[in-house]
Write an enzyme that holds these catalytic residues in place. Structure first.
Site, PDB file in Angstrom:
ATOM      1  N   GLY A 209       0.838  -1.209   0.000  1.00  0.00           N
ATOM      2  CA  GLY A 209       0.000   0.000   0.000  1.00  0.00           C
ATOM      3  C   GLY A 209       0.859   1.239   0.000  1.00  0.00           C
ATOM      4  O   GLY A 209       2.050   1.177  -0.292  1.00  0.00           O
ATOM      5  N   ASN A 210       0.255   2.366   0.309  1.00  0.00           N
ATOM      6  CA  ASN A 210       1.038   3.604   0.440  1.00  0.00           C
ATOM      7  C   ASN A 210       0.395   4.507   1.481  1.00  0.00           C
ATOM      8  O   ASN A 210      -0.650   4.173   2.034  1.00  0.00           O
ATOM      9  CB  ASN A 210       1.194   4.295  -0.924  1.00  0.00           C
ATOM     10  CG  ASN A 210      -0.146   4.702  -1.511  1.00  0.00           C
ATOM     11  OD1 ASN A 210      -0.840   5.554  -0.961  1.00  0.00           O
ATOM     12  ND2 ASN A 210      -0.532   4.064  -2.617  1.00  0.00           N
ATOM     13  N   TYR A 211       1.039   5.633   1.742  1.00  0.00           N
ATOM     14  CA  TYR A 211       0.634   6.468   2.883  1.00  0.00           C
ATOM     15  C   TYR A 211      -0.532   7.417   2.588  1.00  0.00           C
ATOM     16  O   TYR A 211      -0.875   8.241   3.425  1.00  0.00           O
ATOM     17  CB  TYR A 211       1.819   7.316   3.348  1.00  0.00           C
ATOM     18  CG  TYR A 211       2.933   6.510   3.965  1.00  0.00           C
ATOM     19  CD1 TYR A 211       2.703   5.737   5.089  1.00  0.00           C
ATOM     20  CD2 TYR A 211       4.219   6.531   3.421  1.00  0.00           C
ATOM     21  CE1 TYR A 211       3.727   5.001   5.674  1.00  0.00           C
ATOM     22  CE2 TYR A 211       5.241   5.795   4.001  1.00  0.00           C
ATOM     23  CZ  TYR A 211       4.990   5.032   5.123  1.00  0.00           C
ATOM     24  OH  TYR A 211       5.991   4.310   5.689  1.00  0.00           O
ATOM     25  N   ALA A 277      -3.758   7.763  -4.979  1.00  0.00           N
ATOM     26  CA  ALA A 277      -2.372   7.303  -5.111  1.00  0.00           C
ATOM     27  C   ALA A 277      -2.447   5.823  -5.472  1.00  0.00           C
ATOM     28  O   ALA A 277      -2.469   4.949  -4.607  1.00  0.00           O
ATOM     29  CB  ALA A 277      -1.636   7.513  -3.798  1.00  0.00           C
TER      30      ALA A 277
END
Ligand code: C5P
Length: 396
Positions: A209-211, A277
């Site tokens: 995943g990402n932030y 994102a």
């Protein structure tokens, strides 16, 4: 005369802040509005109807009937007459009645008959404002499409210090003026917004995943809805809530699911703002059982995901607008310009991780917007809510 000929129903309830409603009425009238005051019985304990009717030039409405001659005051007529209903101050009790349809006074029946938008400026002590009942009621009112004018923090009538003080009349006036000037500038427009991260599954318990928090995309959805657009919000896994009658939320997890939802919805849209994102890669295989710890090197091979922005860019029609985001760490402008061309975007919103307070997780952002016509505009560091308004003003 920013509010010339606007009909405003000003609702006043039983809070000490009711004294500020007199200045508010005066300011609205000076700006050109016609103001009809509806006051609750408790409101009259704090400010006299004589003061208010002297300011507005209209008798104050409080009861269903005028006691001496039996005249019936029609909440239905007021609901048709108004261009806006503004309830300031709104007590915890009134918020609860509005949220639950407890129509036991003229103000609530008027609220429930209202055809026009409703703005609510709460005023109460800090503990009442923070109580879960108030929090829930405000959430319900937002879901009805009511606009909440958040109270300010500061010293309260109780001498306690905290959040709960009704916003100052001058500020409320400017919110009302902005509302009418921006008006429903996006009425009848359909806008697709992608927001948040995507999760790419490795096994049943792990993902890549990402932030991204989704805050920027959710602020954009709220801003577009506030201006009258019908919004389809395709959201990756985020912990945010959103409640607005103009917003349809589609929750997805992976880039592939986000792609499918976006490609399906886009043809009927006037514009898309791609704020998510999206993971560029996903594991080439997903394990159906949890991968066990071992001594050997464990390798995950990745395959590229489809680029949603580029795919929408390919099917975009002349009357559709496509806005993308670029989060860059180096050669920001050059990279953003390249992406705009490659994905056939009309605008690209650039935020740099090098700017303090910009990008992931923050409540603030600092953006530069580039257009395909070669224009460029830099914006200051602002709250994501304000950035959303700038993006909407500039691109839609
Ligand atoms: O190429 P990059 O990921 O930096 O481009 C960012 C822009 O492209 C954003 O608007 C993002 O939402 C969009 N994007 C997308 N699908 C992807 C990757 C990025 O829509 N697979």
């Amino acid at each position: 005369m920013t509010l010339k000929n606007k009909h405003i129903v000003l609702g006043i309830t039983g809070s000490i802040a009711a004294y500020k409603a007199a200045s508010l009425a005066r300011l609205l009238i000076k700006a050109g509005a016609e103001v009809q005051i509806v006051i609750t019985p408790a409101g009259k304990e704090f400010i006299t109807p004589v003061t208010l009717s002297a300011l507005t030039g209209k008798p104050v409405v409080s009861e269903f009937f005028t006691a001496n001659d039996g005249t019936w005051h029609s909440h239905v007529d007021l609901g048709q007459w108004a261009d806006l209903m503004l309830i300031a101050p709104a007590t915890a009790s009134t918020l609860g009645k509005m949220a639950n349809g407890v129509a036991d006074n003229m103000l609530i029946t008027t609220y429930m008959s209202m055809k026009a938008p409703v703005m609510v400026a709460p005023a109460m002590d800090l503990d009442m404002f923070a109580h879960p009942a108030t929090v829930r009621n405000l959430e319900i009112l937002r879901s009805y499409g009511n606009i909440i004018i958040e109270p300010a923090s500061g010293e309260l009538a109780s001498h306690l210090i905290g959040k709960g003080r009704m916003e100052e009349p001058e500020k409320i006036l400017s919110i009302v003026e902005d509302y009418f000037s921006e008006g429903q500038s996006l009425a009848k427009k359909k806008i697709l917004i992608t927001a948040g991260p995507t999760y790419e599954k490795i096994d049943p318990v792990r993902f890549i995943g990402n932030y991204s928090s989704g805050k920027m995309g959710f602020s954009l959805a709220e801003e577009c809805a506030r201006r009258g657009a019908e919004v389809i919000l395709v959201a990756g896994p985020v912990s945010l809530k959103i409640n607005h009658p103009n917003i349809t939320r589609i929750d997805v997890e992976s880039a592939d699911e986000m792609y499918n939802a976006s490609v399906k919805e886009f043809p009927a849209m006037d514009a898309a703002i791609l704020c998510a994102a999206v993971a560029d890669f996903r594991p080439s295989e997903q394990y159906s059982e949890k991968v066990k710890r071992g001594e050997d090197l464990f390798t995950i091979s990745l395959v590229p995901n489809k680029d949603i922005a580029a795919s929408l860019g390919k099917i975009k029609k002349a009357n559709q607008r496509l806005i993308g985001f670029a989060l860059e760490t180096n050669d920001e402008e050059t990279n953003a310009l390249k992406k705009m061309v490659k994905k056939n975007l009309d605008y690209i919103v650039l935020n740099s991780l090098n700017d303090a307070g910009a990008g992931f997780k923050h409540d603030t952002n600092k953006v530069t917007i580039l257009s395909k016509n070669g224009e460029k505009k830099d914006f200051a560091l602002k709250s994501k809510k304000e950035v959303a308004a700038d993006i909407v003003d500039y691109t839609l």
